[in-house]
Design a protein around this motif. Structure first.
Motif, PDB file in Angstrom:
ATOM      1  N   ASN A  74      34.610  34.238  39.299  1.00  0.00           N
ATOM      2  CA  ASN A  74      34.530  35.195  38.195  1.00  0.00           C
ATOM      3  C   ASN A  74      33.753  36.437  38.616  1.00  0.00           C
ATOM      4  O   ASN A  74      33.823  37.483  37.963  1.00  0.00           O
ATOM      5  CB  ASN A  74      33.879  34.549  36.971  1.00  0.00           C
ATOM      6  CG  ASN A  74      34.889  33.912  36.037  1.00  0.00           C
ATOM      7  OD1 ASN A  74      34.634  33.708  34.856  1.00  0.00           O
ATOM      8  ND2 ASN A  74      36.063  33.590  36.563  1.00  0.00           N
ATOM      9  N   ILE A  77      35.497  39.762  38.807  1.00  0.00           N
ATOM     10  CA  ILE A  77      35.736  40.604  37.629  1.00  0.00           C
ATOM     11  C   ILE A  77      34.967  41.922  37.719  1.00  0.00           C
ATOM     12  O   ILE A  77      35.565  42.995  37.566  1.00  0.00           O
ATOM     13  CB  ILE A  77      35.429  39.829  36.331  1.00  0.00           C
ATOM     14  CG1 ILE A  77      36.455  38.701  36.145  1.00  0.00           C
ATOM     15  CG2 ILE A  77      35.437  40.764  35.127  1.00  0.00           C
ATOM     16  CD1 ILE A  77      36.149  37.759  34.988  1.00  0.00           C
ATOM     17  N   LEU A 351      34.445  42.831  30.680  1.00  0.00           N
ATOM     18  CA  LEU A 351      35.855  42.829  30.281  1.00  0.00           C
ATOM     19  C   LEU A 351      36.097  43.777  29.108  1.00  0.00           C
ATOM     20  O   LEU A 351      37.163  44.398  29.013  1.00  0.00           O
ATOM     21  CB  LEU A 351      36.276  41.406  29.917  1.00  0.00           C
ATOM     22  CG  LEU A 351      36.358  40.431  31.101  1.00  0.00           C
ATOM     23  CD1 LEU A 351      36.430  38.988  30.606  1.00  0.00           C
ATOM     24  CD2 LEU A 351      37.548  40.740  32.003  1.00  0.00           C
ATOM     25  N   PHE A 367      45.626  40.848  36.222  1.00  0.00           N
ATOM     26  CA  PHE A 367      45.149  39.499  35.917  1.00  0.00           C
ATOM     27  C   PHE A 367      46.330  38.530  35.809  1.00  0.00           C
ATOM     28  O   PHE A 367      47.411  38.904  35.358  1.00  0.00           O
ATOM     29  CB  PHE A 367      44.375  39.492  34.599  1.00  0.00           C
ATOM     30  CG  PHE A 367      42.958  39.983  34.702  1.00  0.00           C
ATOM     31  CD1 PHE A 367      41.894  39.113  34.519  1.00  0.00           C
ATOM     32  CD2 PHE A 367      42.682  41.310  34.980  1.00  0.00           C
ATOM     33  CE1 PHE A 367      40.585  39.560  34.610  1.00  0.00           C
ATOM     34  CE2 PHE A 367      41.382  41.782  35.065  1.00  0.00           C
ATOM     35  CZ  PHE A 367      40.321  40.898  34.894  1.00  0.00           C
ATOM     36  N   TYR A 387      45.254  36.382  29.775  1.00  0.00           N
ATOM     37  CA  TYR A 387      45.146  37.082  31.059  1.00  0.00           C
ATOM     38  C   TYR A 387      43.710  36.894  31.534  1.00  0.00           C
ATOM     39  O   TYR A 387      42.779  37.425  30.922  1.00  0.00           O
ATOM     40  CB  TYR A 387      45.500  38.558  30.914  1.00  0.00           C
ATOM     41  CG  TYR A 387      46.913  38.758  30.423  1.00  0.00           C
ATOM     42  CD1 TYR A 387      47.970  38.853  31.322  1.00  0.00           C
ATOM     43  CD2 TYR A 387      47.197  38.799  29.059  1.00  0.00           C
ATOM     44  CE1 TYR A 387      49.279  38.997  30.873  1.00  0.00           C
ATOM     45  CE2 TYR A 387      48.500  38.941  28.602  1.00  0.00           C
ATOM     46  CZ  TYR A 387      49.534  39.036  29.521  1.00  0.00           C
ATOM     47  OH  TYR A 387      50.827  39.168  29.081  1.00  0.00           O
ATOM     48  N   ALA A 388      43.547  36.121  32.604  1.00  0.00           N
ATOM     49  CA  ALA A 388      42.186  35.679  32.908  1.00  0.00           C
ATOM     50  C   ALA A 388      41.986  35.389  34.381  1.00  0.00           C
ATOM     51  O   ALA A 388      42.928  35.373  35.175  1.00  0.00           O
ATOM     52  CB  ALA A 388      41.859  34.436  32.081  1.00  0.00           C
ATOM     53  N   LYS A 389      40.727  35.148  34.735  1.00  0.00           N
ATOM     54  CA  LYS A 389      40.326  34.852  36.114  1.00  0.00           C
ATOM     55  C   LYS A 389      39.596  33.519  36.156  1.00  0.00           C
ATOM     56  O   LYS A 389      38.670  33.284  35.378  1.00  0.00           O
ATOM     57  CB  LYS A 389      39.404  35.957  36.643  1.00  0.00           C
ATOM     58  CG  LYS A 389      38.962  35.747  38.089  1.00  0.00           C
ATOM     59  CD  LYS A 389      40.109  35.982  39.041  1.00  0.00           C
ATOM     60  CE  LYS A 389      39.805  35.425  40.433  1.00  0.00           C
ATOM     61  NZ  LYS A 389      39.879  33.949  40.489  1.00  0.00           N
ATOM     62  N   GLY A 401      38.389  35.976  30.458  1.00  0.00           N
ATOM     63  CA  GLY A 401      39.489  36.930  30.367  1.00  0.00           C
ATOM     64  C   GLY A 401      39.819  37.336  28.949  1.00  0.00           C
ATOM     65  O   GLY A 401      38.943  37.368  28.075  1.00  0.00           O
TER      66      GLY A 401
END
Length: 442
Positions: A74, A77, A351, A367, A387-389, A401
């Motif tokens: 993470n 990000i 974010l 993402f 939409y995420a990490k 995300g």
């Protein structure tokens, strides 16, 4: 003061909003306890969850969101945010000055140079057309090949490829074929090679290299032909000269005149390589550590004129990230380091900055969504709403995300798990159930 005829309706609306808001918080807290907090994988672990709605500036749920956690990947990000903001539309491979008898270049840390997955190699084509001896100026390199807090005994692993001012072939070497006649690419990365087997007709089984050199030991005994990939040592800049000279078939050196410098490199004389997002997408989708580290170094070169990870991190924490809820301990660009410490609220804030400053369509491209990248086995039903990490280390599972609810609300979330000894899949499935529940109900 409100007029008396407006006061009562206003208070009714305010009271209704507060009751609804309180109800949502209670419902999410209940599901968090049932689906995550009280379940077996989390009972002995440390856990932080933050769910935030940008439109209202309110947290829907915040469980230990102000506590610090090792975030693993993470960490990419904040690196991604910095790269999106400062690297422009296209990556700069290097700046240069051309003289009648040679060309001087200052590399920019671009990791795509001669990497096979990037078919367009404009930087290489530029140098190839010049057909002149090259002098590489490494005066801007102020970092070390391995990051602070990296696990030293993973130095051979490709996920820990060494950082450098001018990466070439991704700073990775491959071996394949039989022990008696191995296929090596790039061959010039090898300083020496030894074979540890009496059965020279067998296929390669293992390859190892020395910790601080490019001396390789190959072990036979394999029954089929496989490709072994590992890193090469970049500390000695001669390896870059050797590889580049072999590829271009022209002399490459790092020698400089000691008195009068005969060249003047200008930022206006820059050679671009790839669209920036073509690097950021694989960085986030497959969690590419090498791309993340080099991206942060390119940001450093852009803002500070040198490639120094600690200086650019300090700069970003004092500028773009000065208003984070809790000041992170940020150690590298990729998250390989366990020195990194962030809170769930920190990731929500980063974010939130990202979605305010960049179009969501761009973010959705960079993402991964359900069924893609590191979440290829998750969130596949009704894909396109998350939409995420991800982030994973031993004892660490992270996921942060953007989430769209079925009612069209955009939420930002961060879930950080530390010190667990459970099955990673069980943890990810529990988080998936929790987030899907929020999506379906709201």
């Amino acid at each position: 003061m409100l007029n008396s005829h407006l006061k009562t309706p206003y208070l009714v609306l305010l009271t209704s909003y507060l009751l609804v808001s309180c109800s949502v918080q209670k419902q999410i807290a209940k599901s968090a306890k049932a689906d995550v907090i009280s379940t077996a994988p989390f009972k002995a672990a440390h856990l932080g969850i933050s769910v935030y709605e940008p439109a209202t500036g309110k947290y829907w749920y915040d469980y230990q969101g102000d506590k610090y956690f090792v975030p693993a990947s993470n960490t990419k990000i904040p690196t991604c945010y910095a790269a999106m903001k400062y690297l422009g539309d296209s990556l700069i491979a290097f700046t240069y000055d051309e003289l009648p008898d040679r060309v001087y270049i200052q590399p920019n840390g671009d990791p795509s140079f001669l990497l096979p997955e990037f078919k367009n190699q404009g930087a290489f084509n530029f140098l190839n057309k010049l057909n002149k001896p090259i002098n590489i100026d490494l005066s801007g390199w102020k970092s070390r090949p391995l990051g602070s807090g990296w696990t030293w005994n993973d130095y051979e692993a490709t996920y820990m490829a060494e950082r450098s001012a001018m990466p070439i072939y991704g700073n990775v070497i491959s071996f394949s074929g039989q022990l008696s006649n191995p296929k090596i690419f790039p061959a010039k990365a090898v300083a020496s090679i030894k074979a540890d087997s009496i059965n020279s007709s067998s296929f390669l089984k293992e390859v190892h290299r020395g910790k601080a050199d490019n001396d390789y030991m190959i072990v036979g005994g394999g029954k089929t032909s496989t490709t072994q990939e590992l890193t090469f040592d970049t500390e000695n800049s001669k390896i870059i000269a050797r590889l580049l000279s072999d590829t271009l078939k022209i002399p490459v050196s790092f020698s400089y005149p000691t008195s009068i410098v005969p060249y003047k490199i200008s930022p206006d004389r820059s050679v671009k390589s790839q669209p920036t997002d073509s690097l950021l997408k694989p960085m986030m989708h497959r969690s590419d550590n090498f791309f993340a580290e080099q991206s942060l170094l390119m940001v450093s070169n852009k803002l500070l004129g040198v490639m120094n990870d600690s200086k650019i991190i300090d700069t970003l924490l004092k500028t773009d990230f000065k208003d984070l809820p809790q000041k992170p301990r940020w150690a590298d660009g990729s998250g390989l380091s366990r020195y990194n410490l962030f809170t769930p609220q920190d990731f929500v804030a980063i974010l939130n900055k990202m979605q305010k400053e960049f179009p969501m369509e761009r973010i959705k491209t960079i993402f991964a969504t359900g069924g893609e990248g590191t979440i290829s086995s998750y969130y596949k039903a009704d894909s396109g709403y998350i939409y995420a990490k991800t982030g994973t280390l031993s004892g660490v599972v992270a996921f942060s995300g953007f989430l769209y609810t079925k009612k069209g609300k955009l939420l930002i979330f961060s879930t950080l798990v530390n010190n667990h000894q459970a099955n990673v899949t069980d943890i990810r499935r529990a988080i998936e159930k929790f987030l899907k529940g929020i999506r379906s109900r709201y």
